[in-house]
Design a protein around this motif. Sequence first.
Motif, PDB file in Angstrom:
ATOM      1  N   ASP A  50       0.919  -1.052   0.100  1.00 34.93           N
ATOM      2  CA  ASP A  50       0.070   0.020  -0.133  1.00 34.93           C
ATOM      3  C   ASP A  50       0.982   1.199   0.078  1.00 34.93           C
ATOM      4  N   TRP A  51       1.958   1.177   0.824  1.00 30.77           N
ATOM      5  CA  TRP A  51       2.760   2.436   0.687  1.00 30.77           C
ATOM      6  C   TRP A  51       3.398   2.517  -0.470  1.00 30.77           C
ATOM      7  N   LEU A  52       4.154   1.445  -1.111  1.00 32.37           N
ATOM      8  CA  LEU A  52       4.880   1.695  -2.411  1.00 32.37           C
ATOM      9  C   LEU A  52       3.572   2.202  -3.313  1.00 32.37           C
ATOM     10  N   TYR A  53       2.418   1.642  -3.356  1.00 31.72           N
ATOM     11  CA  TYR A  53       1.597   2.229  -4.308  1.00 31.72           C
ATOM     12  C   TYR A  53       1.409   3.706  -4.178  1.00 31.72           C
ATOM     13  N   LEU A  54       0.795   4.196  -2.802  1.00 30.63           N
ATOM     14  CA  LEU A  54       0.613   5.526  -2.627  1.00 30.63           C
ATOM     15  C   LEU A  54       1.734   6.342  -2.791  1.00 30.63           C
ATOM     16  N   GLN A  63       4.019   7.867   6.677  1.00 29.87           N
ATOM     17  CA  GLN A  63       2.955   6.747   6.965  1.00 29.87           C
ATOM     18  C   GLN A  63       2.962   6.897   8.535  1.00 29.87           C
ATOM     19  N   VAL A  64       1.793   7.266   9.101  1.00 34.47           N
ATOM     20  CA  VAL A  64       1.351   7.378  10.411  1.00 34.47           C
ATOM     21  C   VAL A  64       0.689   6.206  11.033  1.00 34.47           C
ATOM     22  N   GLY A  65       1.108   5.747  12.198  1.00 31.97           N
ATOM     23  CA  GLY A  65       0.413   4.476  12.767  1.00 31.97           C
ATOM     24  C   GLY A  65       0.382   4.312  14.026  1.00 31.97           C
ATOM     25  N   GLY A  66      -0.231   3.582  14.840  1.00 26.14           N
ATOM     26  CA  GLY A  66      -0.216   3.374  16.282  1.00 26.14           C
ATOM     27  C   GLY A  66       1.146   2.492  16.507  1.00 26.14           C
ATOM     28  N   HIS A  67       1.668   2.782  17.692  1.00 27.72           N
ATOM     29  CA  HIS A  67       2.926   2.291  17.940  1.00 27.72           C
ATOM     30  C   HIS A  67       2.928   0.768  17.823  1.00 27.72           C
ATOM     31  N   ASP A  68       1.783  -0.073  17.892  1.00 26.45           N
ATOM     32  CA  ASP A  68       2.052  -1.337  17.403  1.00 26.45           C
ATOM     33  C   ASP A  68       2.142  -1.549  16.024  1.00 26.45           C
ATOM     34  N   GLN A  69       2.153  -0.688  15.124  1.00 25.33           N
ATOM     35  CA  GLN A  69       2.349  -0.635  13.735  1.00 25.33           C
ATOM     36  C   GLN A  69       4.028  -0.347  13.351  1.00 25.33           C
ATOM     37  N   PRO A  88      14.449   6.654  -1.159  1.00 27.79           N
ATOM     38  CA  PRO A  88      13.517   7.681  -1.213  1.00 27.79           C
ATOM     39  C   PRO A  88      13.534   8.401   0.145  1.00 27.79           C
ATOM     40  N   THR A  89      13.048   9.573   0.128  1.00 28.39           N
ATOM     41  CA  THR A  89      12.866  10.408   1.254  1.00 28.39           C
ATOM     42  C   THR A  89      11.535   9.825   1.791  1.00 28.39           C
ATOM     43  N   LEU A  90      11.528   8.956   2.771  1.00 24.77           N
ATOM     44  CA  LEU A  90      10.251   8.317   3.587  1.00 24.77           C
ATOM     45  C   LEU A  90      10.503   8.645   5.133  1.00 24.77           C
ATOM     46  N   ALA A  91       9.315   8.753   5.656  1.00 29.28           N
ATOM     47  CA  ALA A  91       9.281   8.653   7.177  1.00 29.28           C
ATOM     48  C   ALA A  91       8.025   8.012   7.572  1.00 29.28           C
TER      49      ALA A  91
END
Length: 174
Positions: A50-54, A63-69, A88-91
């Motif tokens: 999903d992240w690659l596609y986006l 990408q933002v998620g709960g700490h369990d992610q 790439p510049t990702l965070a």
Amino acid sequence: MTLDQYTDSIASEFKLVDMFQRAVVKSRLEGKDRDMRFTEFVYQTFQSYDWLYLYKHYGCSIQVGGHDQLGNIEDGYDFVWRSLHQLPTLAGVTVPLVVTEDGQKLGKTATNVVWLDQSKASSMSLEQYLAGISRTDLISLSLKLTNHSIAELQNTSQSGILEMILEEIMPLLT
């Protein structure tokens, strides 16, 4: 994309040994339940793809998620990097989970889910949910979702806290 295509081109990029090395996986397997579902392993491949596609189609670099992610976000970062053959510049950003006072997670996978989307639930269902939780949980949610201070909340009735949350959240619902 068919399941066969997905399995051949995406899922084959992930190694089970790497997944088992994660602290969250180790703690789950060594814990009292010693239980983990196959879908939990597959999910991280979906989230990574999903992240690659986006990223490719919309330039999504955060990408933002709960700490369990955290592990899934790290896998996604690695997958994007390997797929593009460049860095790439990702965070990835994680935030504390919203949990009840007895430690139950509040979220889409929990049985106590409450949607903040009017196409999935009415504003009345949100109000009913909030009216039914403990004062401790109501204060905790207010601290996470509003700008009210702990002192202000402790000096406010439960119904007053409910109104404060609804006043700030309801205008944000789609």
